[in-house]
Design a protein around this motif. Structure first.
Motif, mmCIF file in Angstrom:
data_model
loop_
_atom_site.group_PDB
_atom_site.id
_atom_site.type_symbol
_atom_site.label_atom_id
_atom_site.label_comp_id
_atom_site.label_asym_id
_atom_site.label_seq_id
_atom_site.Cartn_x
_atom_site.Cartn_y
_atom_site.Cartn_z
ATOM 1 N N VAL A 24 34.702 26.798 96.716
ATOM 2 C CA VAL A 24 34.414 26.911 98.143
ATOM 3 C C VAL A 24 34.059 25.541 98.714
ATOM 4 N N GLN A 25 34.315 25.385 100.003
ATOM 5 C CA GLN A 25 33.886 24.230 100.781
ATOM 6 C C GLN A 25 32.706 24.697 101.621
ATOM 7 N N VAL A 26 31.601 23.975 101.601
ATOM 8 C CA VAL A 26 30.376 24.419 102.237
ATOM 9 C C VAL A 26 29.961 23.471 103.355
ATOM 10 N N THR A 27 29.472 24.060 104.449
ATOM 11 C CA THR A 27 28.860 23.310 105.538
ATOM 12 C C THR A 27 27.442 23.842 105.722
ATOM 13 N N PRO A 28 26.433 23.125 105.189
ATOM 14 C CA PRO A 28 25.053 23.561 105.379
ATOM 15 C C PRO A 28 24.538 23.123 106.741
ATOM 16 N N GLY A 29 23.505 23.780 107.225
ATOM 17 C CA GLY A 29 22.893 23.411 108.487
ATOM 18 C C GLY A 29 23.772 23.680 109.697
ATOM 19 N N ALA A 30 24.663 24.663 109.594
ATOM 20 C CA ALA A 30 25.563 25.000 110.701
ATOM 21 C C ALA A 30 24.820 25.795 111.767
ATOM 22 N N ARG A 31 25.430 25.934 112.910
ATOM 23 C CA ARG A 31 24.820 26.690 114.008
ATOM 24 C C ARG A 31 24.719 28.171 113.661
ATOM 25 N N GLN A 32 25.749 28.697 112.998
ATOM 26 C CA GLN A 32 25.723 30.094 112.573
ATOM 27 C C GLN A 32 26.441 30.216 111.236
ATOM 28 N N SER A 33 26.063 31.220 110.479
ATOM 29 C CA SER A 33 26.710 31.463 109.197
ATOM 30 C C SER A 33 28.076 32.079 109.435
ATOM 31 N N ALA A 34 29.064 31.600 108.685
ATOM 32 C CA ALA A 34 30.430 32.106 108.837
ATOM 33 C C ALA A 34 31.180 31.879 107.533
ATOM 34 N N ILE A 35 32.240 32.656 107.364
ATOM 35 C CA ILE A 35 33.107 32.487 106.211
ATOM 36 C C ILE A 35 34.539 32.677 106.683
ATOM 37 N N SER A 36 35.408 31.797 106.206
ATOM 38 C CA SER A 36 36.821 31.916 106.555
ATOM 39 C C SER A 36 37.663 31.525 105.346
ATOM 40 N N PHE A 37 38.878 31.952 105.364
ATOM 41 C CA PHE A 37 39.815 31.711 104.265
ATOM 42 C C PHE A 37 41.040 31.056 104.884
ATOM 43 N N THR A 38 41.207 29.753 104.688
ATOM 44 C CA THR A 38 42.273 29.002 105.331
ATOM 45 C C THR A 38 43.032 28.173 104.308
ATOM 46 N N LEU A 63 28.929 34.584 99.895
ATOM 47 C CA LEU A 63 30.128 34.793 99.079
ATOM 48 C C LEU A 63 30.088 36.158 98.403
ATOM 49 N N ALA A 64 28.932 36.541 97.886
ATOM 50 C CA ALA A 64 28.793 37.844 97.233
ATOM 51 C C ALA A 64 29.047 38.978 98.217
ATOM 52 N N ARG A 65 28.574 38.803 99.435
ATOM 53 C CA ARG A 65 28.794 39.842 100.453
ATOM 54 C C ARG A 65 30.280 39.987 100.777
ATOM 55 N N ALA A 66 30.986 38.870 100.859
ATOM 56 C CA ALA A 66 32.428 38.911 101.136
ATOM 57 C C ALA A 66 33.208 39.507 99.967
ATOM 58 N N MET A 67 32.722 39.271 98.747
ATOM 59 C CA MET A 67 33.383 39.799 97.556
ATOM 60 C C MET A 67 32.966 41.232 97.253
ATOM 61 N N LYS A 68 31.953 41.727 97.973
ATOM 62 C CA LYS A 68 31.417 43.085 97.766
ATOM 63 C C LYS A 68 30.844 43.267 96.362
ATOM 64 N N VAL A 69 30.079 42.256 95.924
ATOM 65 C CA VAL A 69 29.404 42.301 94.629
ATOM 66 C C VAL A 69 27.949 41.894 94.836
ATOM 67 N N ALA A 70 27.138 42.092 93.827
ATOM 68 C CA ALA A 70 25.736 41.683 93.897
ATOM 69 C C ALA A 70 25.644 40.162 93.750
ATOM 70 N N PRO A 71 24.757 39.509 94.496
ATOM 71 C CA PRO A 71 24.603 38.063 94.365
ATOM 72 C C PRO A 71 24.224 37.618 92.953
ATOM 73 N N THR A 86 31.794 25.301 92.905
ATOM 74 C CA THR A 86 32.511 26.272 92.108
ATOM 75 C C THR A 86 31.518 27.298 91.609
ATOM 76 N N PHE A 87 31.765 28.548 91.966
ATOM 77 C CA PHE A 87 30.938 29.664 91.499
ATOM 78 C C PHE A 87 31.722 30.434 90.448
ATOM 79 N N VAL A 88 31.005 31.023 89.499
ATOM 80 C CA VAL A 88 31.635 31.859 88.473
ATOM 81 C C VAL A 88 31.129 33.279 88.663
ATOM 82 N N TYR A 89 32.064 34.222 88.645
ATOM 83 C CA TYR A 89 31.722 35.634 88.772
ATOM 84 C C TYR A 89 31.540 36.226 87.389
ATOM 85 N N HIS A 90 30.350 36.750 87.136
ATOM 86 C CA HIS A 90 30.032 37.414 85.869
ATOM 87 C C HIS A 90 30.007 38.904 86.156
#
Length: 92
Positions: A24-38, A63-71, A86-90
């Motif tokens: 993932v590419q992350v932007t911390p300190g943004a005005r609002q939380s958002a997720i997009s796939f581009t 990311l967990a919410r978008a993947m519908k899994v527990a964080p 890079t996150f790993v899904y267990h």
């Protein structure tokens, strides 16, 4: 900490394969939380400042919410201080 308030979350549940690495590419300190796939890249913006790993935790929850899994099923593998992570899904 409450769930991040995000609208129009894309469905990334197809990424929930055991031992899958999710970049993932992350932007911390943004005005609002958002997720997009581009163009094959997951872009995540969080309102949390990058202090003491708080932004990393917020990104993991979004990311967990978008993947519908527990964080707790996601762990940060690479990019503790980088904007590219890079996150790993267990899986269960």
């Amino acid at each position: 900490m409450a769930k991040p308030k995000i609208r129009n979350i894309p469905d990334l549940s197809d990424l929930a394969c055991p031992q899958a690495e999710i970049k993932v590419q992350v932007t911390p300190g943004a005005r609002q939380s958002a997720i997009s796939f581009t163009d094959g890249v997951i872009l995540i913006s969080v309102t949390t400042a990058p202090e003491g790993g708080k932004a990393n935790d917020a990104v993991r929850k979004v990311l967990a919410r978008a993947m519908k899994v527990a964080p707790s099923h996601l762990s940060l593998h690479r990019g503790q201080t980088s904007r590219t992570k890079t996150f790993v899904y267990h899986g269960a």
